[in-house]
Scaffold this motif. Structure first.
Motif, PDB file in Angstrom:
ATOM      1  N   TYR A  93       1.215  -0.984   0.148  1.00 49.04           N
ATOM      2  CA  TYR A  93      -0.275  -0.020  -0.263  1.00 49.04           C
ATOM      3  C   TYR A  93       0.657   1.442  -0.328  1.00 49.04           C
ATOM      4  CZ  TYR A  93      -4.251  -2.549   1.252  1.00 49.04           C
ATOM      5  OH  TYR A  93      -4.961  -3.653   1.269  1.00 49.04           O
ATOM      6  N   SER A  94       0.208   2.665  -0.955  1.00 49.50           N
ATOM      7  CA  SER A  94       1.068   3.593  -0.187  1.00 49.50           C
ATOM      8  C   SER A  94      -0.152   4.529   1.093  1.00 49.50           C
ATOM      9  CB  SER A  94       0.752   3.762  -2.061  1.00 49.50           C
ATOM     10  OG  SER A  94       1.426   4.398  -3.177  1.00 49.50           O
ATOM     11  N   MET A  95       0.562   5.125   1.615  1.00 57.14           N
ATOM     12  CA  MET A  95       0.127   5.114   2.312  1.00 57.14           C
ATOM     13  C   MET A  95       0.236   6.761   2.705  1.00 57.14           C
ATOM     14  SD  MET A  95      -0.917   2.567   4.419  1.00 57.14           S
ATOM     15  CE  MET A  95      -0.701   3.213   6.067  1.00 57.14           C
ATOM     16  N   GLY A  96      -0.817   7.782   3.318  1.00 60.65           N
ATOM     17  CA  GLY A  96      -0.992   8.749   3.587  1.00 60.65           C
ATOM     18  C   GLY A  96      -0.853   9.640   5.001  1.00 60.65           C
ATOM     19  N   TRP A  97      -0.796  10.783   4.506  1.00 59.83           N
ATOM     20  CA  TRP A  97      -1.532  11.103   6.322  1.00 59.83           C
ATOM     21  C   TRP A  97      -2.424  12.383   5.746  1.00 59.83           C
ATOM     22  CZ3 TRP A  97      -1.706   9.546  11.571  1.00 59.83           C
ATOM     23  CH2 TRP A  97       0.085   8.953  11.900  1.00 59.83           C
ATOM     24  N   PHE A  98      -3.880  12.806   6.613  1.00 56.40           N
ATOM     25  CA  PHE A  98      -4.876  13.874   6.575  1.00 56.40           C
ATOM     26  C   PHE A  98      -5.055  14.552   7.164  1.00 56.40           C
ATOM     27  CE2 PHE A  98      -5.635  13.098   1.516  1.00 56.40           C
ATOM     28  CZ  PHE A  98      -5.658  11.904   1.322  1.00 56.40           C
ATOM     29  N   ARG A  99      -5.597  15.787   7.881  1.00 51.05           N
ATOM     30  CA  ARG A  99      -6.247  16.124   8.871  1.00 51.05           C
ATOM     31  C   ARG A  99      -7.393  16.619   8.260  1.00 51.05           C
ATOM     32  NH1 ARG A  99      -1.543  20.847   9.055  1.00 51.05           N
ATOM     33  NH2 ARG A  99      -2.317  21.546   7.202  1.00 51.05           N
ATOM     34  N   GLN A 100      -8.637  16.835   8.890  1.00 51.23           N
ATOM     35  CA  GLN A 100      -9.052  17.869  10.148  1.00 51.23           C
ATOM     36  C   GLN A 100      -9.393  18.620  11.010  1.00 51.23           C
ATOM     37  OE1 GLN A 100     -12.862  15.180   8.957  1.00 51.23           O
ATOM     38  NE2 GLN A 100     -13.878  16.792   8.261  1.00 51.23           N
ATOM     39  N   ALA A 101      -9.977  19.691  10.788  1.00 52.73           N
ATOM     40  CA  ALA A 101      -9.835  20.830  11.662  1.00 52.73           C
ATOM     41  C   ALA A 101     -11.637  21.026  11.567  1.00 52.73           C
ATOM     42  CB  ALA A 101      -9.203  21.786  10.966  1.00 52.73           C
ATOM     43  N   PRO A 102     -12.111  21.347  12.426  1.00 48.08           N
ATOM     44  CA  PRO A 102     -13.608  22.193  12.992  1.00 48.08           C
ATOM     45  C   PRO A 102     -14.231  22.973  11.998  1.00 48.08           C
ATOM     46  CG  PRO A 102     -12.203  21.986  15.262  1.00 48.08           C
ATOM     47  CD  PRO A 102     -11.048  21.532  13.543  1.00 48.08           C
ATOM     48  N   GLY A 103     -14.948  21.994  11.420  1.00 48.74           N
ATOM     49  CA  GLY A 103     -15.748  22.850  10.688  1.00 48.74           C
ATOM     50  C   GLY A 103     -14.812  23.013   8.615  1.00 48.74           C
ATOM     51  N   LYS A 104     -14.011  22.383   8.735  1.00 49.22           N
ATOM     52  CA  LYS A 104     -13.618  22.478   7.588  1.00 49.22           C
ATOM     53  C   LYS A 104     -13.254  20.914   7.057  1.00 49.22           C
ATOM     54  CE  LYS A 104     -10.243  26.131   8.684  1.00 49.22           C
ATOM     55  NZ  LYS A 104      -8.959  26.599   8.431  1.00 49.22           N
ATOM     56  N   GLU A 105     -13.375  20.821   5.459  1.00 50.87           N
ATOM     57  CA  GLU A 105     -13.172  19.502   5.034  1.00 50.87           C
ATOM     58  C   GLU A 105     -11.790  18.643   5.120  1.00 50.87           C
ATOM     59  OE1 GLU A 105     -16.497  19.826   2.002  1.00 50.87           O
ATOM     60  OE2 GLU A 105     -14.600  18.893   1.174  1.00 50.87           O
ATOM     61  N   ARG A 106     -11.795  17.701   5.078  1.00 50.76           N
ATOM     62  CA  ARG A 106     -10.356  16.579   5.611  1.00 50.76           C
ATOM     63  C   ARG A 106      -8.946  16.932   3.994  1.00 50.76           C
ATOM     64  NH1 ARG A 106     -10.958  10.302   6.986  1.00 50.76           N
ATOM     65  NH2 ARG A 106     -12.318  12.048   8.737  1.00 50.76           N
ATOM     66  N   GLU A 107      -7.824  17.011   3.840  1.00 47.88           N
ATOM     67  CA  GLU A 107      -6.961  17.394   3.699  1.00 47.88           C
ATOM     68  C   GLU A 107      -5.699  16.376   3.467  1.00 47.88           C
ATOM     69  OE1 GLU A 107      -6.094  21.487   3.897  1.00 47.88           O
ATOM     70  OE2 GLU A 107      -4.574  20.820   6.083  1.00 47.88           O
ATOM     71  N   PHE A 108      -5.210  16.824   2.325  1.00 47.19           N
ATOM     72  CA  PHE A 108      -4.752  16.188   1.992  1.00 47.19           C
ATOM     73  C   PHE A 108      -3.464  17.181   3.175  1.00 47.19           C
ATOM     74  CE2 PHE A 108      -0.874  13.771   0.673  1.00 47.19           C
ATOM     75  CZ  PHE A 108      -0.052  14.932  -0.022  1.00 47.19           C
ATOM     76  N   VAL A 109      -2.242  15.636   3.749  1.00 49.15           N
ATOM     77  CA  VAL A 109      -0.933  16.777   4.547  1.00 49.15           C
ATOM     78  C   VAL A 109      -0.086  15.782   3.673  1.00 49.15           C
ATOM     79  CG1 VAL A 109       0.363  16.653   5.981  1.00 49.15           C
ATOM     80  CG2 VAL A 109      -2.534  16.770   6.081  1.00 49.15           C
ATOM     81  N   ALA A 110       0.440  14.899   3.786  1.00 53.28           N
ATOM     82  CA  ALA A 110       1.886  13.948   3.091  1.00 53.28           C
ATOM     83  C   ALA A 110       0.957  12.887   2.679  1.00 53.28           C
ATOM     84  CB  ALA A 110       2.958  14.034   4.185  1.00 53.28           C
ATOM     85  N   ALA A 111       2.205  12.403   1.628  1.00 48.85           N
ATOM     86  CA  ALA A 111       2.219  10.652   1.217  1.00 48.85           C
ATOM     87  C   ALA A 111       3.337   9.994   0.887  1.00 48.85           C
ATOM     88  CB  ALA A 111       0.990  10.481   0.215  1.00 48.85           C
ATOM     89  N   ILE A 112       3.034   8.877   1.240  1.00 53.10           N
ATOM     90  CA  ILE A 112       4.646   7.701   0.464  1.00 53.10           C
ATOM     91  C   ILE A 112       4.594   6.856  -0.085  1.00 53.10           C
ATOM     92  CG2 ILE A 112       4.151   6.558   2.525  1.00 53.10           C
ATOM     93  CD1 ILE A 112       7.547   7.025   2.956  1.00 53.10           C
ATOM     94  N   SER A 113       5.309   6.690  -1.455  1.00 57.44           N
ATOM     95  CA  SER A 113       4.851   5.154  -1.898  1.00 57.44           C
ATOM     96  C   SER A 113       5.413   4.092  -0.974  1.00 57.44           C
ATOM     97  CB  SER A 113       5.399   5.268  -3.302  1.00 57.44           C
ATOM     98  OG  SER A 113       7.461   5.083  -2.902  1.00 57.44           O
ATOM     99  N   TRP A 114       5.003   2.570  -1.932  1.00 59.70           N
ATOM    100  CA  TRP A 114       5.173   1.168  -0.978  1.00 59.70           C
ATOM    101  C   TRP A 114       6.514   1.202  -0.599  1.00 59.70           C
ATOM    102  CZ3 TRP A 114       8.584  -1.882  -3.055  1.00 59.70           C
ATOM    103  CH2 TRP A 114       8.519  -2.897  -3.674  1.00 59.70           C
ATOM    104  N   SER A 115       7.368   1.863  -1.377  1.00 55.25           N
ATOM    105  CA  SER A 115       8.604   1.384  -0.860  1.00 55.25           C
ATOM    106  C   SER A 115       9.533   2.465  -0.152  1.00 55.25           C
ATOM    107  CB  SER A 115       9.608   1.491  -2.175  1.00 55.25           C
ATOM    108  OG  SER A 115       9.590   2.423  -3.251  1.00 55.25           O
ATOM    109  N   GLY A 116       8.479   3.526   0.102  1.00 56.15           N
ATOM    110  CA  GLY A 116       9.118   4.791   0.909  1.00 56.15           C
ATOM    111  C   GLY A 116      10.431   5.648  -0.520  1.00 56.15           C
TER     112      GLY A 116
END
Length: 122
Positions: A32-55
């Motif tokens: 799997y590729s992996m990622g981090w997202f974040r969501q602040a109150p009242g806001k849409e979930r947004e992309f933060v960072a991602a990494i490929s399966w190998s890194g």
């Protein structure tokens, strides 16, 4: 399907650091590729960072570039997000996510973690 559990959130002062961890269950984590997202109150979930399966490839939102670092340890089935120079606007619930290919939107995510709260005080 992979199950994801985040940890490492908390309260930190502006300028401080935190490291988030995301532990995955299942023997297919390294595919799997992996990622981090974040969501602040009242806001849409947004992309933060991602990494490929190998890194070998990493991707960042402009708002965190130079401050956050994503990494993974396939032997430990874990992905990390090192967050430095934190700002109050980084306050949000942070979610770990798994996808077949690297994605920078919420579409294409196969599994989500339950989220971990990060609060940055000014």
């Amino acid at each position: 399907q992979v199950q994801l559990v985040e940890s490492g959130g908390g309260l930190v002062q502006a300028g401080g650091s935190l490291r988030l961890s995301c532990a995955a269950s299942g023997r297919t984590f390294s595919s799997y590729s992996m990622g981090w997202f974040r969501q602040a109150p009242g806001k849409e979930r947004e992309f933060v960072a991602a990494i490929s399966w190998s890194g070998g490839n990493t991707y960042y939102a402009d708002s965190v570039k130079g401050r956050f670092t994503i990494s993974r340890d396939n032997a430990k089935n874990t992905v990390y997000l090192q967050m430095n120079s934190l700002k109050p606007e980084d306050t949000a619930v942070y979610y770990c996510a798994a996808s077949i290919v690297v994605v920078t939107t919420t579409q294409g995510i196969r599994s989500w973690g339950q989220g971990t709260q990060v609060t940055v005080s000014s």
